[in-house]
Scaffold this motif. Structure first.
Motif, mmCIF file in Angstrom:
data_model
loop_
_atom_site.group_PDB
_atom_site.id
_atom_site.type_symbol
_atom_site.label_atom_id
_atom_site.label_comp_id
_atom_site.label_asym_id
_atom_site.label_seq_id
_atom_site.Cartn_x
_atom_site.Cartn_y
_atom_site.Cartn_z
ATOM 1 N N ALA A 328 0.830 -1.206 0.000
ATOM 2 C CA ALA A 328 0.000 0.000 0.000
ATOM 3 C C ALA A 328 0.863 1.254 0.000
ATOM 4 C CB ALA A 328 -0.932 -0.004 1.214
ATOM 5 N N GLY A 329 1.936 1.246 0.796
ATOM 6 C CA GLY A 329 2.819 2.410 0.828
ATOM 7 C C GLY A 329 3.444 2.687 -0.522
ATOM 8 N N LEU A 330 3.932 1.648 -1.173
ATOM 9 C CA LEU A 330 4.558 1.817 -2.483
ATOM 10 C C LEU A 330 3.535 2.261 -3.525
ATOM 11 C CD1 LEU A 330 6.832 -1.300 -2.231
ATOM 12 C CD2 LEU A 330 7.675 1.012 -2.626
ATOM 13 N N ARG A 331 2.338 1.714 -3.452
ATOM 14 C CA ARG A 331 1.307 2.101 -4.422
ATOM 15 C C ARG A 331 0.879 3.554 -4.218
ATOM 16 N NH1 ARG A 331 -2.343 -3.366 -5.515
ATOM 17 N NH2 ARG A 331 -0.572 -4.814 -5.532
ATOM 18 N N GLN A 332 0.828 3.996 -2.975
ATOM 19 C CA GLN A 332 0.546 5.406 -2.728
ATOM 20 C C GLN A 332 1.585 6.283 -3.429
ATOM 21 O OE1 GLN A 332 1.091 6.809 1.297
ATOM 22 N NE2 GLN A 332 -0.126 8.648 0.960
ATOM 23 N N MET A 333 2.848 5.870 -3.378
ATOM 24 C CA MET A 333 3.910 6.638 -4.022
ATOM 25 C C MET A 333 3.710 6.690 -5.535
ATOM 26 S SD MET A 333 8.061 6.155 -3.728
ATOM 27 C CE MET A 333 8.104 4.480 -4.363
ATOM 28 N N TYR A 334 3.310 5.577 -6.142
ATOM 29 C CA TYR A 334 3.164 5.567 -7.596
ATOM 30 C C TYR A 334 1.973 6.399 -8.060
ATOM 31 C CZ TYR A 334 6.398 1.655 -7.159
ATOM 32 O OH TYR A 334 7.486 0.864 -6.853
ATOM 33 N N VAL A 335 0.949 6.517 -7.230
ATOM 34 C CA VAL A 335 -0.254 7.241 -7.621
ATOM 35 C C VAL A 335 -0.175 8.721 -7.275
ATOM 36 C CG1 VAL A 335 -2.755 7.434 -7.245
ATOM 37 C CG2 VAL A 335 -1.698 5.178 -7.478
ATOM 38 N N THR A 336 0.459 9.058 -6.141
ATOM 39 C CA THR A 336 0.465 10.458 -5.681
ATOM 40 C C THR A 336 1.836 11.117 -5.759
ATOM 41 O OG1 THR A 336 0.974 9.977 -3.361
ATOM 42 C CG2 THR A 336 -1.338 9.840 -4.030
ATOM 43 N N GLY A 337 2.899 10.317 -5.902
ATOM 44 C CA GLY A 337 4.247 10.869 -5.898
ATOM 45 C C GLY A 337 4.813 11.038 -4.505
ATOM 46 N N ARG A 338 4.015 10.720 -3.497
ATOM 47 C CA ARG A 338 4.459 10.831 -2.106
ATOM 48 C C ARG A 338 4.094 9.554 -1.358
ATOM 49 N NH1 ARG A 338 1.738 15.462 -3.254
ATOM 50 N NH2 ARG A 338 -0.054 14.762 -2.048
ATOM 51 N N MET A 339 4.675 9.394 -0.175
ATOM 52 C CA MET A 339 4.342 8.262 0.663
ATOM 53 C C MET A 339 4.280 8.728 2.111
ATOM 54 S SD MET A 339 6.345 4.606 1.313
ATOM 55 C CE MET A 339 6.717 4.369 -0.419
ATOM 56 N N HIS A 340 3.292 8.262 2.826
ATOM 57 C CA HIS A 340 3.151 8.595 4.247
ATOM 58 C C HIS A 340 4.440 8.233 4.978
ATOM 59 C CE1 HIS A 340 1.664 8.510 8.372
ATOM 60 N NE2 HIS A 340 0.568 9.116 7.961
ATOM 61 N N ASN A 341 4.858 9.095 5.900
ATOM 62 C CA ASN A 341 6.140 8.882 6.572
ATOM 63 C C ASN A 341 6.192 7.561 7.326
ATOM 64 O OD1 ASN A 341 8.811 9.978 7.415
ATOM 65 N ND2 ASN A 341 7.897 9.778 9.451
ATOM 66 N N ARG A 342 5.126 7.180 8.009
ATOM 67 C CA ARG A 342 5.108 5.893 8.702
ATOM 68 C C ARG A 342 5.243 4.754 7.708
ATOM 69 N NH1 ARG A 342 6.403 3.309 13.171
ATOM 70 N NH2 ARG A 342 6.124 5.389 14.070
ATOM 71 N N ALA A 343 4.567 4.879 6.559
ATOM 72 C CA ALA A 343 4.687 3.854 5.524
ATOM 73 C C ALA A 343 6.113 3.781 4.990
ATOM 74 C CB ALA A 343 3.710 4.138 4.378
ATOM 75 N N ARG A 344 6.789 4.913 4.869
ATOM 76 C CA ARG A 344 8.180 4.903 4.388
ATOM 77 C C ARG A 344 9.058 4.056 5.310
ATOM 78 N NH1 ARG A 344 9.503 10.729 1.468
ATOM 79 N NH2 ARG A 344 7.339 11.298 1.078
ATOM 80 N N MET A 345 8.850 4.193 6.615
ATOM 81 C CA MET A 345 9.650 3.420 7.552
ATOM 82 C C MET A 345 9.346 1.932 7.454
ATOM 83 S SD MET A 345 9.946 5.800 10.975
ATOM 84 C CE MET A 345 8.215 6.193 11.173
ATOM 85 N N ILE A 346 8.073 1.594 7.308
ATOM 86 C CA ILE A 346 7.682 0.186 7.181
ATOM 87 C C ILE A 346 8.246 -0.406 5.900
ATOM 88 C CG2 ILE A 346 5.719 -1.372 6.951
ATOM 89 C CD1 ILE A 346 4.072 0.719 8.569
ATOM 90 N N VAL A 347 8.090 0.314 4.806
ATOM 91 C CA VAL A 347 8.570 -0.143 3.491
ATOM 92 C C VAL A 347 10.089 -0.323 3.500
ATOM 93 C CG1 VAL A 347 8.908 0.658 1.116
ATOM 94 C CG2 VAL A 347 6.637 0.758 2.161
ATOM 95 N N ALA A 348 10.796 0.636 4.102
ATOM 96 C CA ALA A 348 12.258 0.566 4.131
ATOM 97 C C ALA A 348 12.749 -0.538 5.050
ATOM 98 C CB ALA A 348 12.828 1.912 4.583
ATOM 99 N N SER A 349 12.101 -0.708 6.190
ATOM 100 C CA SER A 349 12.486 -1.774 7.111
ATOM 101 C C SER A 349 12.297 -3.136 6.457
ATOM 102 C CB SER A 349 11.666 -1.676 8.397
ATOM 103 O OG SER A 349 11.985 -2.730 9.285
ATOM 104 N N TYR A 350 11.191 -3.301 5.768
ATOM 105 C CA TYR A 350 10.919 -4.584 5.104
ATOM 106 C C TYR A 350 11.993 -4.898 4.070
ATOM 107 C CZ TYR A 350 8.460 -8.193 2.469
ATOM 108 O OH TYR A 350 8.128 -9.371 1.824
ATOM 109 N N LEU A 351 12.382 -3.905 3.269
ATOM 110 C CA LEU A 351 13.380 -4.150 2.226
ATOM 111 C C LEU A 351 14.746 -4.463 2.827
ATOM 112 C CD1 LEU A 351 14.003 -4.091 -0.877
ATOM 113 C CD2 LEU A 351 14.800 -1.750 -0.507
ATOM 114 N N THR A 352 15.166 -3.666 3.792
ATOM 115 C CA THR A 352 16.537 -3.809 4.306
ATOM 116 C C THR A 352 16.676 -4.947 5.309
ATOM 117 O OG1 THR A 352 16.098 -2.152 6.029
ATOM 118 C CG2 THR A 352 17.067 -1.373 3.958
ATOM 119 N N LYS A 353 15.575 -5.377 5.900
ATOM 120 C CA LYS A 353 15.663 -6.400 6.943
ATOM 121 C C LYS A 353 14.989 -7.709 6.541
ATOM 122 C CE LYS A 353 16.433 -2.761 10.257
ATOM 123 N NZ LYS A 353 15.977 -1.947 11.400
ATOM 124 N N HIS A 354 13.711 -7.701 6.298
ATOM 125 C CA HIS A 354 13.060 -8.942 5.886
ATOM 126 C C HIS A 354 13.599 -9.454 4.555
ATOM 127 C CE1 HIS A 354 9.993 -7.786 8.926
ATOM 128 N NE2 HIS A 354 9.870 -9.097 9.052
#
Length: 473
Positions: A328-354
């Motif tokens: 959802a965070g990534l899709r928000q970025m593709y549709v609006t050009g921005r991403m909620h700050n909390r979503a940015r942390m979740i998205v980044a944590s998932y990529l770098t850790k999981h």
């Protein structure tokens, strides 16, 4: 004797505004004609798809602002020094003013230009304006740059922030040099079909920036709590304006302080975030490696995946990880050009850790996709989440996306807004994602939602094992 008819070239970069603009104010105070100029040089050309497109919108809006005060924006393309020298020859200009930048490439360019112009006898002056405090003016008691945020925050809370200066009119030259056409630059080319999807979510320009500020001040009292809630409009929505300089940080600071003096609650929580932006810029200025490598060298041997085309990274990039809040965070970025700050942390944590993927892969992808891209904040954010940066979150702090979803989107409002698969009547925003992404991804909202790329418990265990191995190896 100074020639009062000799123009000053006002070289605009990431400062597309008339208010809170020390360089423009200084130029106007000379009483000389001013030539507003924007140069599409190699640094501007190197911008990612979304920020370059957004730059084009900002330039269009700023040109309109200048026209309203009887001026105009001259557009030129090429090496910045060469363009400036040509303009000096064409117009007889005897000065060039600009607002300072703090990334290493811009510093190198500006230093070279200032030296070359000085040798020609041309006044070349740089000014503050992109930050609240110049990086060399904030230091620890031992004179060192701050490496931890909270002490820096304490040190600047009581400091005076200069009152914003602006102009309502500037003197036009007798003759205008030729300008290139903004449409001909085609700054949105790399956005392809995504530009039409993102456009309705963008309000460019200085007027819109102040409107956004005033809208935020109406809800700032709830900022401390609401800023983390994915299902609420709790953030300031000022990042894209600060990034392009369509609003100055000093204007924001003073507006928030005025609200505090009028009894509005919650202002400190936001001012703290504004200084966090400063922290990122100061670190970038003092330690430029923040942009290009691990700020903490000890992380250089960490076994992150560095293959940007690894299947798990492709799934992440396509927002098809099987973890709804991440997608959802990534899709928000593709549709609006921005991403909620909390979503940015979740998205980044998932990529770098999981997914155990290097933060630079995520940083570079955000640099291509965010209209509010900011070199310091983007690098700082990714390194903070990854654990490799200054004052970073510990690597072993691994966000559980499901827990984050339950806490910050308890009723699934955010997920329904951005995930179309599985919904009988998906929202327009959820469907828009499929119109925004490349045709080559061959995605369809009628498809089933994917299974998780990696089991969350398995991914967490793998990341922690790698971290323990780094500590003991």
């Amino acid at each position: 004797m100074e020639n009062k008819q000799s123009p000053i070239i006002m070289w605009f970069r990431r400062d597309l505004r008339l208010s809170d603009h020390p360089a423009l104010s200084a130029a106007a105070q000379t009483g000389r004609p001013i030539l507003p100029v924007f140069i599409l040089d190699d640094l501007a050309q190197a911008l990612g798809a979304a920020p370059k497109w957004r730059l084009g919108l900002g330039l269009e809006a700023f040109a309109q602002s200048l026209s309203h005060i009887g001026s105009r924006l001259i557009l030129r393309r090429g090496d910045a020094l060469t363009v400036l020298q040509n303009l000096i020859t064409e117009t007889g200009a005897s000065g060039v003013y600009w607002t300072r930048a703090y990334d290493p490439d811009a510093i190198d360019r500006d230093t070279r230009i200032k030296s070359a112009l000085a040798e020609q006898g041309v006044e070349a002056k740089s000014f503050a304006g992109h930050l609240l405090f110049e990086p060399w003016t904030v230091a620890t008691k031992t004179g060192q740059p701050f490496r931890v945020f909270t002490p820096m925050w304490r040190s600047v809370q009581g400091r005076e922030v200069a009152t914003p200066e602006g102009v309502s009119s500037i003197k036009a030259p007798l003759n205008w040099p030729t300008s290139e056409n903004l449409t001909g630059w085609n700054l949105g080319a790399a956005m392809n079909r995504g530009a039409a999807v993102v456009a309705p979510f963008v309000r460019p320009g200085e007027i819109a920036a102040f409107e956004a500020l005033h809208e935020f001040l109406d809800r700032i009292q709830d900022y401390s709590h609401d800023r983390d809630c994915l299902d609420l409009e709790g953030t300031s929505d000022l990042s894209e304006y600060l990034s392009l300089g369509e609003i100055g940080p000093r204007s924001v600071w003073h507006a928030v302080q005025r609200a505090a003096m009028n009894g509005t609650q919650g202002t400190d929580a936001y001012l703290r975030q504004l200084v966090w932006r400063e922290f990122a810029y100061h670190l970038m200025y003092h330690t430029p490696r923040l942009l290009s490598g691990n700020w903490k060298p000890g992380w250089d041997t960490f076994p992150w995946n560095t293959d940007a085309d690894h299947p798990s990274v492709v799934a992440w990039r396509q927002a098809r990880t099987g973890i709804p809040v991440v997608d959802a965070g990534l899709r928000q970025m593709y549709v609006t050009g921005r991403m909620h700050n909390r979503a940015r942390m979740i998205v980044a944590s998932y990529l770098t850790k999981h997914l155990m993927t290097h933060w630079k892969i995520g940083m570079n992808w955000f640099a291509d996709c965010l209209i509010d891209w900011d070199p310091a904040a983007n690098a700082m954010g990714w390194q903070w989440v990854a654990g490799s940066g200054p004052d970073a979150s510990p690597f072993f702090r691994i966000f559980n996306p499901l827990t984050q979803q339950e806490k910050f989107d308890p009723d699934g409002v955010y997920l329904k807004h951005w995930i179309a698969e599985g919904q009988t009547k998906p929202s327009a925003t959820a469907v828009a994602y499929f119109r925004a992404v490349p045709h080559s991804w061959a995605l369809d909202p009628a498809e089933n939602y994917p299974s998780p790329v990696v089991d969350l418990a398995t991914g967490r265990a793998r990341a922690l094992a790698a971290y323990e191995g780094r500590k003991t190896g």
